[in-house]
Design a protein around this motif. Structure first.
Motif, PDB file in Angstrom:
ATOM      1  N   GLU A  13      38.932 -15.330   3.858  1.00  0.00           N
ATOM      2  CA  GLU A  13      40.416 -14.847   4.457  1.00  0.00           C
ATOM      3  C   GLU A  13      41.483 -15.570   3.746  1.00  0.00           C
ATOM      4  OE1 GLU A  13      39.523 -13.553   8.799  1.00  0.00           O
ATOM      5  OE2 GLU A  13      39.667 -15.593   8.623  1.00  0.00           O
ATOM      6  N   ASN A  14      42.599 -15.220   3.522  1.00  0.00           N
ATOM      7  CA  ASN A  14      43.851 -15.823   2.836  1.00  0.00           C
ATOM      8  C   ASN A  14      43.331 -16.877   1.975  1.00  0.00           C
ATOM      9  OD1 ASN A  14      46.736 -16.703   2.824  1.00  0.00           O
ATOM     10  ND2 ASN A  14      46.078 -18.497   4.196  1.00  0.00           N
ATOM     11  N   ALA A  15      42.597 -16.460   0.806  1.00  0.00           N
ATOM     12  CA  ALA A  15      42.008 -17.087  -0.162  1.00  0.00           C
ATOM     13  C   ALA A  15      43.008 -17.247  -1.383  1.00  0.00           C
ATOM     14  CB  ALA A  15      40.539 -16.872  -0.462  1.00  0.00           C
ATOM     15  N   SER A  16      42.982 -18.304  -2.226  1.00  0.00           N
ATOM     16  CA  SER A  16      43.564 -18.455  -3.373  1.00  0.00           C
ATOM     17  C   SER A  16      42.338 -18.746  -4.424  1.00  0.00           C
ATOM     18  CB  SER A  16      44.789 -19.419  -3.606  1.00  0.00           C
ATOM     19  OG  SER A  16      44.142 -20.843  -3.064  1.00  0.00           O
ATOM     20  N   VAL A  17      41.391 -19.320  -4.037  1.00  0.00           N
ATOM     21  CA  VAL A  17      40.516 -19.736  -4.872  1.00  0.00           C
ATOM     22  C   VAL A  17      38.960 -19.793  -4.212  1.00  0.00           C
ATOM     23  CG1 VAL A  17      39.276 -21.551  -6.291  1.00  0.00           C
ATOM     24  CG2 VAL A  17      41.920 -21.419  -6.211  1.00  0.00           C
ATOM     25  N   VAL A  18      37.908 -18.980  -4.899  1.00  0.00           N
ATOM     26  CA  VAL A  18      36.634 -18.891  -4.229  1.00  0.00           C
ATOM     27  C   VAL A  18      35.699 -19.271  -5.312  1.00  0.00           C
ATOM     28  CG1 VAL A  18      34.944 -17.386  -3.115  1.00  0.00           C
ATOM     29  CG2 VAL A  18      37.341 -17.102  -2.615  1.00  0.00           C
ATOM     30  N   VAL A  19      34.882 -20.220  -5.328  1.00  0.00           N
ATOM     31  CA  VAL A  19      33.885 -20.845  -6.113  1.00  0.00           C
ATOM     32  C   VAL A  19      32.654 -20.352  -5.540  1.00  0.00           C
ATOM     33  CG1 VAL A  19      33.201 -22.946  -7.202  1.00  0.00           C
ATOM     34  CG2 VAL A  19      35.579 -22.413  -6.758  1.00  0.00           C
ATOM     35  N   LEU A  20      31.619 -20.252  -6.624  1.00  0.00           N
ATOM     36  CA  LEU A  20      30.419 -19.855  -6.431  1.00  0.00           C
ATOM     37  C   LEU A  20      29.661 -20.517  -7.627  1.00  0.00           C
ATOM     38  CD1 LEU A  20      31.641 -16.895  -5.721  1.00  0.00           C
ATOM     39  CD2 LEU A  20      29.421 -16.533  -4.509  1.00  0.00           C
ATOM     40  N   ASN A  21      29.244 -21.639  -7.495  1.00  0.00           N
ATOM     41  CA  ASN A  21      28.654 -22.649  -8.521  1.00  0.00           C
ATOM     42  C   ASN A  21      27.094 -22.573  -8.170  1.00  0.00           C
ATOM     43  OD1 ASN A  21      30.988 -22.896 -10.291  1.00  0.00           O
ATOM     44  ND2 ASN A  21      31.568 -24.895  -9.244  1.00  0.00           N
TER      45      ASN A  21
END
Length: 243
Positions: A125-133
Motif C-alpha cells: 500500500e502507498n508504495a514508492s519503492v518495492v524491492v525483491l532482492n
C-alpha cells in the motif's frame, strides 16, 4: 569483528536435505551470499541509490524477503524524503530476529517495521519503492504472477520495483556456460567442489529460476510501463520496473 564463515556444506552430509533459512544459515548468511552471488554488494548499494531517487514524501518502501536487512539499511541510509516508512518482510523467524538486532544498531531516522510473514500475505500500500532482492525465486511458480500484480497495484504512479534474481537462459549452451561460470566464481571465493555440489543439491528444488524474458513479460502483464535489466553478472541479474 569478522563475519562467521560459511562452512555449512564443507563436510560430507550423506543425504543432503532441502535448503532452509534456519538459524544456521542466518548465522553465516552475510558471508554465504557475498561468496555465492556475483555482484551482490553492488546490487545492494545501488538499491539504496534507486530508493533515494524514487522515494516520495509520506510513502512506504518495501523490502520483500529482507533476510538480514541489507536492502532495508541501504534504502534507509539513502533516503532524503520526509515521512517515509520501510517495511521489511521475511518468513524466516531466525533471519528476522537477526535483522531486528542489526536494524536496531543503525542510527538513521526513517521508521522501519519488520514483519514475519509470507510476502504474498502482506498488503502493498502507498508504495514508492518495492524491492525483491533474490526473493521471487523462492516463491512458488503458481503465485508469482499475482505477487507482481499486487505490487504494481500497491505502487504509487511513478514508483518502481527492483527485482534481483538468479536467472536461466533459453539457449542451453549459454545456460550451461553461465552455470559453470557461477560455480567457478564460488570456487574462486574459497568454496570446495564438495561445497558447491552439496549446496546445489540442497537448493535446486527450492530456488526455481526463470528467464529474463519471463520476468519482463510478467511485469508487462501486471501493467508496468517499462522494465529492463540494469545489472547482470553471469546468471544473476537485477531489473527495475517503472509504474
Amino acid at each position: 569483528m569478522s563475519e562467521p564463515r560459511d562452512t555449512l556444506y564443507a563436510d560430507p552430509l550423506g543425504e543432503t536435505g532441502l535448503f532452509t533459512f534456519d538459524d544456521q544459515v542466518a548465522r553465516v548468511f552475510p558471508d554465504m551470499i557475498k561468496r555465492s552471488v556475483p555482484g551482490y554488494t553492488t546490487i545492494i548499494a545501488m538499491t539504496g541509490l534507486l530508493a533515494q531517487r524514487y522515494a516520495t514524501p509520506g510513502s512506504n518502501l518495501y523490502d520483500l524477503g529482507c533476510s538480514l536487512g541489507a536492502s532495508t539499511l541501504a534504502m534507509r541510509q539513502n533516503l532524503r524524503e520526509p515521512g517515509c516508512r520501510i517495511i521489511g518482510v521475511d518468513n524466516s523467524p531466525a533471519m528476522l530476529e537477526r535483522c531486528r538486532n542489526i536494524v536496531d544498531t543503525d542510527t538513521h531516522e526513517t521508521a522501519v517495521d519488520l514483519v514475519c510473514a509470507d510476502l504474498e500475505n502482506v498488503a502493498i500500500e502507498n508504495a514508492s519503492v518495492v524491492v525483491l532482492n533474490f526473493t521471487l525465486q523462492f516463491v512458488p511458480l503458481a503465485i508469482r504472477d499475482d505477487v507482481i500484480a499486487r505490487i504494481y497495484r500497491g505502487l504509487r504512479p511513478g514508483g518502481i520495483m527492483v527485482l534481483s534474481e538468479k536467472v536461466t537462459f533459453e539457449d542451453p549452451h549459454l545456460d550451461a556456460l553461465n552455470i559453470d561460470l557461477h560455480h567457478q566464481f564460488k570456487r574462486a571465493n574459497g568454496y570446495s567442489e564438495l561445497e558447491v555440489a552439496q549446496k546445489r543439491a540442497a537448493i535446486e528444488h527450492v530456488l526455481l529460476p526463470e528467464t529474463l524474458a519471463t520476468h519482463k513479460q510478467r511485469m508487462a502483464s501486471a501493467g508496468f510501463q517499462a522494465a529492463d535489466v540494469w545489472f547482470q553478472c553471469f546468471n544473476f541479474a537485477s531489473l527495475v520496473a517503472l509504474k
